[in-house]
Design an enzyme around this catalytic site. Sequence first.
Site, PDB file in Angstrom:
ATOM      1  N   ASP A 151       0.747  -1.302   0.078  1.00 46.19           N
ATOM      2  CA  ASP A 151      -0.055   0.001   0.106  1.00 46.19           C
ATOM      3  C   ASP A 151       0.765   1.132  -0.119  1.00 46.19           C
ATOM      4  O   ASP A 151       2.312   1.095   0.213  1.00 46.19           O
ATOM      5  CB  ASP A 151      -0.875  -0.218   1.055  1.00 46.19           C
ATOM      6  CG  ASP A 151      -2.030   0.570   1.117  1.00 46.19           C
ATOM      7  OD1 ASP A 151      -2.370   1.550   0.082  1.00 46.19           O
ATOM      8  OD2 ASP A 151      -3.141   0.610   1.921  1.00 46.19           O
ATOM      9  N   GLU A 184      -1.043   1.628  -5.220  1.00 44.96           N
ATOM     10  CA  GLU A 184      -0.701   3.152  -5.076  1.00 44.96           C
ATOM     11  C   GLU A 184      -1.726   4.172  -5.490  1.00 44.96           C
ATOM     12  O   GLU A 184      -1.468   5.291  -5.842  1.00 44.96           O
ATOM     13  CB  GLU A 184       0.518   3.016  -5.976  1.00 44.96           C
ATOM     14  CG  GLU A 184       1.305   4.616  -6.195  1.00 44.96           C
ATOM     15  CD  GLU A 184       0.836   5.256  -7.426  1.00 44.96           C
ATOM     16  OE1 GLU A 184       1.564   6.199  -7.576  1.00 44.96           O
ATOM     17  OE2 GLU A 184       0.118   4.702  -7.964  1.00 44.96           O
ATOM     18  N   TRP A 185      -2.713   3.539  -5.818  1.00 44.06           N
ATOM     19  CA  TRP A 185      -4.151   4.152  -6.159  1.00 44.06           C
ATOM     20  C   TRP A 185      -4.067   4.975  -7.668  1.00 44.06           C
ATOM     21  O   TRP A 185      -4.966   5.843  -7.752  1.00 44.06           O
ATOM     22  CB  TRP A 185      -4.550   5.042  -5.081  1.00 44.06           C
ATOM     23  CG  TRP A 185      -4.390   4.435  -3.888  1.00 44.06           C
ATOM     24  CD1 TRP A 185      -4.768   3.150  -3.276  1.00 44.06           C
ATOM     25  CD2 TRP A 185      -3.882   5.154  -2.615  1.00 44.06           C
ATOM     26  NE1 TRP A 185      -4.430   3.082  -2.106  1.00 44.06           N
ATOM     27  CE2 TRP A 185      -4.029   4.093  -1.574  1.00 44.06           C
ATOM     28  CE3 TRP A 185      -3.075   6.373  -2.431  1.00 44.06           C
ATOM     29  CZ2 TRP A 185      -3.415   4.500  -0.290  1.00 44.06           C
ATOM     30  CZ3 TRP A 185      -2.896   6.769  -1.150  1.00 44.06           C
ATOM     31  CH2 TRP A 185      -2.698   5.703  -0.216  1.00 44.06           C
ATOM     32  N   GLY A 186      -2.939   4.870  -8.458  1.00 47.70           N
ATOM     33  CA  GLY A 186      -2.612   5.341  -9.633  1.00 47.70           C
ATOM     34  C   GLY A 186      -2.305   6.894  -9.335  1.00 47.70           C
ATOM     35  O   GLY A 186      -2.249   7.764 -10.273  1.00 47.70           O
ATOM     36  N   ASP A 187      -1.892   7.259  -8.155  1.00 47.73           N
ATOM     37  CA  ASP A 187      -1.404   8.665  -7.911  1.00 47.73           C
ATOM     38  C   ASP A 187      -0.217   9.116  -8.621  1.00 47.73           C
ATOM     39  O   ASP A 187      -0.236  10.228  -8.961  1.00 47.73           O
ATOM     40  CB  ASP A 187      -0.903   8.712  -6.077  1.00 47.73           C
ATOM     41  CG  ASP A 187      -2.136   9.110  -5.385  1.00 47.73           C
ATOM     42  OD1 ASP A 187      -3.432   8.759  -5.975  1.00 47.73           O
ATOM     43  OD2 ASP A 187      -2.029   9.187  -4.287  1.00 47.73           O
ATOM     44  N   ASN A 188       0.614   8.112  -8.980  1.00 49.70           N
ATOM     45  CA  ASN A 188       2.023   8.450  -9.602  1.00 49.70           C
ATOM     46  C   ASN A 188       1.985   7.661 -10.835  1.00 49.70           C
ATOM     47  O   ASN A 188       3.190   7.400 -11.360  1.00 49.70           O
ATOM     48  CB  ASN A 188       3.314   8.367  -8.742  1.00 49.70           C
ATOM     49  CG  ASN A 188       3.322   9.023  -7.599  1.00 49.70           C
ATOM     50  OD1 ASN A 188       3.434  10.284  -7.441  1.00 49.70           O
ATOM     51  ND2 ASN A 188       2.821   8.612  -6.382  1.00 49.70           N
ATOM     52  N   ASP A 206     -10.047   3.616  -3.435  1.00 50.61           N
ATOM     53  CA  ASP A 206     -10.834   2.237  -3.041  1.00 50.61           C
ATOM     54  C   ASP A 206     -12.160   2.191  -3.553  1.00 50.61           C
ATOM     55  O   ASP A 206     -12.928   3.317  -3.403  1.00 50.61           O
ATOM     56  CB  ASP A 206     -10.874   2.173  -1.616  1.00 50.61           C
ATOM     57  CG  ASP A 206      -9.529   2.122  -0.977  1.00 50.61           C
ATOM     58  OD1 ASP A 206      -8.667   2.000  -1.667  1.00 50.61           O
ATOM     59  OD2 ASP A 206      -9.551   1.934   0.417  1.00 50.61           O
TER      60      ASP A 206
HETATM   61  C1  GLA Z   1      -5.995   1.582   1.268  1.00 47.57           C
HETATM   62  C2  GLA Z   1      -6.105   0.312   0.305  1.00 47.57           C
HETATM   63  C3  GLA Z   1      -7.198  -0.557   0.466  1.00 47.57           C
HETATM   64  C4  GLA Z   1      -6.861  -1.414   1.993  1.00 47.57           C
HETATM   65  C5  GLA Z   1      -6.811  -0.359   2.983  1.00 47.57           C
HETATM   66  C6  GLA Z   1      -6.230  -0.843   4.123  1.00 47.57           C
HETATM   67  O1  GLA Z   1      -7.100   2.193   1.282  1.00 47.57           O
HETATM   68  O2  GLA Z   1      -6.403   1.089  -1.067  1.00 47.57           O
HETATM   69  O3  GLA Z   1      -7.303  -1.590  -0.579  1.00 47.57           O
HETATM   70  O4  GLA Z   1      -5.876  -2.108   1.633  1.00 47.57           O
HETATM   71  O5  GLA Z   1      -5.839   0.728   2.810  1.00 47.57           O
HETATM   72  O6  GLA Z   1      -5.970   0.013   5.119  1.00 47.57           O
END
Ligand code: GLA
Length: 403
Positions: A151, A184-188, A206
């Site tokens: 994460d 990494e949520w696509g941030d970079n 998420d």
């Molecule tokens: C982030 C991630 C989620 C999950 C939570 C756990 O938000 O994107 O998928 O793993 O952390 O805290």
Amino acid sequence: MNIRRILTLSLLLCCCVVSFAQKFANLALTPQMGWNSWNKFGCDINEEKIKGIADAFVKLGLKEMGYQYIILDDGWMGMHRDDQGNFVANPDKFPHGMKALADYIHSKGLKFGLYSCVGDSTCAGYPGSRGHEYQDALKFAEWGVDYLKFDWCYANMMNAYEAYKTMRDALHAANRPVLFSLCEWGDNQPWKWAKNVGHSWRTTGDINNCFNGSKDRYGVLEVLTNRDQAMLRKVAGPGHWNDMDMLEIGNGGLTHFEEETHFALWAILASPLILGNDLRNISPSTLDIIKNTDVIAVNQDKLGIQGFRYKIVQGSVEIWIRPLVNDEWAVCFFNNSDQTVDLKYNWLGETIKDPDFNYAVTFTKNKIYKLRDLYTHKTIGTISRILSFKLAKNQSLMLKLYN
Ligand code: GLA
């Protein structure tokens, strides 16, 4: 030692390193499939629950469908590392430790995954891996970990590429093949640099337990629209996938049709299929969806081409297409609206050209494709007739076109 011997030994060493790297690279030739604890349980996990999930996983026949990983997300670790700086399992939740749990999961023929984080701390406030990457990778190898979700919380201005590469190198050095899932949520823009770092990278924040969310609370639809899918698809392929996040199927927030569509689109988009529901308590309709071998086959297609949104017809019906092996095509008609639509679709005269890869199909009377309905598993005719189908709110029709 003579020069010949030295050369032979060096060659052997090189081969070992190459074949290990190859093993690592081959871990996700098709998108990974499994189960993760986060969507349903958050940090409320423990040994008994996870063993129950593993038992259900096997009993439900998910293994035979290709699902293989059981992954513990945030909250598995204790609040502090031990005196030597090692990760420890949370003793209240996992009294027998991680090795014992991994052994249990392996004894069922499944693989075991854990979560950690780039920063000092995980998103939920447990210890993260920063500065402990090599130590953690060794510990994971000792426990028998096969999958790491890593994460991005508390990264504090770190360079994302360097941070994830450090963990990748640590996993390699620990000498156990571990599927490395970047979160990494696509941030970079990981699609630009993560191909040789991990096997998949999250593209957005998420997902939540809903179909239509909002700007601050993504549902299934926002995950699709928040990023330019046309751009993302160019970089996916065997060994490295865009991860649209874990599935919300079976968590009560979606209708039956929405669950079907969620699964279908994740298949078309070649996203990892990571279940996120309570497998110990699952409805027959949800089970049907996640065990749909035809849709899973689309997700796991060996060509490894991520699909694309081809066009919108009749105001709200999106047509999503994915080229498959052997000149077959997956086509998903998705009614992205609250109104029922009486879909009529004429195939003949149409040429579909993949905008990024060298695949195209022209529908003429000279080359008739059959249509397989991937929800009913029946052939419903050919492209020579106008397709006629009623699509309710958020319903989809998933077809395979074949010769
Ligand atoms: C982030 C991630 C989620 C999950 C939570 C756990 O938000 O994107 O998928 O793993 O952390 O805290």
